[in-house]
Design a protein around this motif. Structure first.
Motif, PDB file in Angstrom:
ATOM      1  N   GLY A  10       0.826  -1.210   0.000  1.00  0.00           N
ATOM      2  CA  GLY A  10       0.000   0.000   0.000  1.00  0.00           C
ATOM      3  C   GLY A  10       0.860   1.259   0.000  1.00  0.00           C
ATOM      4  O   GLY A  10       1.719   1.417   0.871  1.00  0.00           O
ATOM      5  N   ARG A  27      -4.646   6.025  -2.566  1.00  0.00           N
ATOM      6  CA  ARG A  27      -3.854   4.855  -2.183  1.00  0.00           C
ATOM      7  C   ARG A  27      -3.749   3.878  -3.342  1.00  0.00           C
ATOM      8  O   ARG A  27      -4.742   3.567  -4.001  1.00  0.00           O
ATOM      9  CB  ARG A  27      -4.473   4.151  -0.979  1.00  0.00           C
ATOM     10  CG  ARG A  27      -3.724   2.887  -0.526  1.00  0.00           C
ATOM     11  CD  ARG A  27      -4.355   2.306   0.730  1.00  0.00           C
ATOM     12  NE  ARG A  27      -4.158   3.208   1.865  1.00  0.00           N
ATOM     13  CZ  ARG A  27      -4.912   3.166   2.971  1.00  0.00           C
ATOM     14  NH1 ARG A  27      -5.917   2.315   3.050  1.00  0.00           N
ATOM     15  NH2 ARG A  27      -4.641   4.003   3.954  1.00  0.00           N
ATOM     16  N   ASN A  83      -2.961   0.049  -4.133  1.00  0.00           N
ATOM     17  CA  ASN A  83      -2.849  -1.277  -3.536  1.00  0.00           C
ATOM     18  C   ASN A  83      -2.247  -2.211  -4.582  1.00  0.00           C
ATOM     19  O   ASN A  83      -2.943  -2.697  -5.475  1.00  0.00           O
ATOM     20  CB  ASN A  83      -4.220  -1.785  -3.075  1.00  0.00           C
ATOM     21  CG  ASN A  83      -4.817  -0.926  -1.978  1.00  0.00           C
ATOM     22  OD1 ASN A  83      -4.209  -0.724  -0.946  1.00  0.00           O
ATOM     23  ND2 ASN A  83      -6.011  -0.391  -2.227  1.00  0.00           N
TER      24      ASN A  83
END
Length: 223
Positions: free
Chosen positions: A95, A177, A179
């Motif tokens: 992440g 973010r 991932n």
């Protein structure tokens, strides 16, 4: 006659000002690079500091032309000092959370994957999330990839010096973010050259009011 000429001159000036306002409003609605973006957190791995790689080098423009942040341009080959590389055997998902330096009308981003001998460490599969407070995150789904609507398959392409362009339906966000769930080297390292985000500003209501006011002045002078 003088009155008519004065009215004509005023009307022409009013039209010119209105045109200028409209052009400024159009320019203000164009995408712009978000300045001051930082990496606020990194999970699932650490930077290979022994090799000179640093997560902060993916948002500061190093490796882009003249080492200046931009939404376009070719990036130099992945190397210590201009990119980031994880340790061996990272724990997926990785992440990476970006702080957009305020609330932005997020529209997308430019992404430069790892190149050269590090291209096998380039990011492959990844999903995206956004937040308005840095705590609660929600899914962010691309609407186009490299300018082609619906072309996003869930993976970046491997290598290449040019930016890969990801666009979203505009959303207000303070954080984004990534991932990351795989690289082109499998369980090997993960590497990124650069990420630069873009936003679209809200049209200025004051510009519209100014145009309306100028139109009213022109009309009143003609009566």
């Amino acid at each position: 006659m003088k009155l008519a000429n004065a009215s004509l001159a005023l009307s022409t000036a009013t039209f010119g000002l209105m045109l200028g306002v409209a052009q400024n409003a159009e320019a203000a609605s164009l995408p712009y690079r978000i300045p001051g973006v930082t990496v606020s957190s990194l999970t699932g791995t650490t930077t290979n500091t022994a090799g000179g790689y640093n997560i902060n080098d993916i948002v500061n423009g190093r490796g882009l032309p003249s080492n200046i942040p931009s939404l376009t341009g070719n990036h130099a080959t992945t190397a210590a000092g201009n990119s980031w590389r994880s340790v061996l055997g990272p724990s997926y998902p990785i992440g990476i959370t970006f702080n957009l330096n305020g609330t932005r009308e997020l529209a997308g981003f430019s992404f430069w994957n790892a190149t050269g001998i590090q291209s096998s460490s380039g990011v492959k599969n990844v999903t995206f999330e956004y937040s308005t407070d840095g705590t609660n995150f929600f899914a962010l789904n691309p609407i186009s990839f490299n300018g082609v609507a619906g072309a996003w398959t869930g993976a970046f392409t491997q290598g290449g010096a040019a930016a890969q362009l990801v666009d979203f339906k505009k959303v207000q966000a303070t954080h984004v973010r990534f991932n990351i769930t795989s690289s082109y080297g499998g369980a090997n390292r993960v590497a990124i050259n650069e990420v630069q985000f873009k936003a679209i500003p809200e049209p200025s209501a004051s510009l519209a009011l100014l145009a309306l006011g100028l139109a009213g002045v022109g009309l009143r002078k003609r009566i």
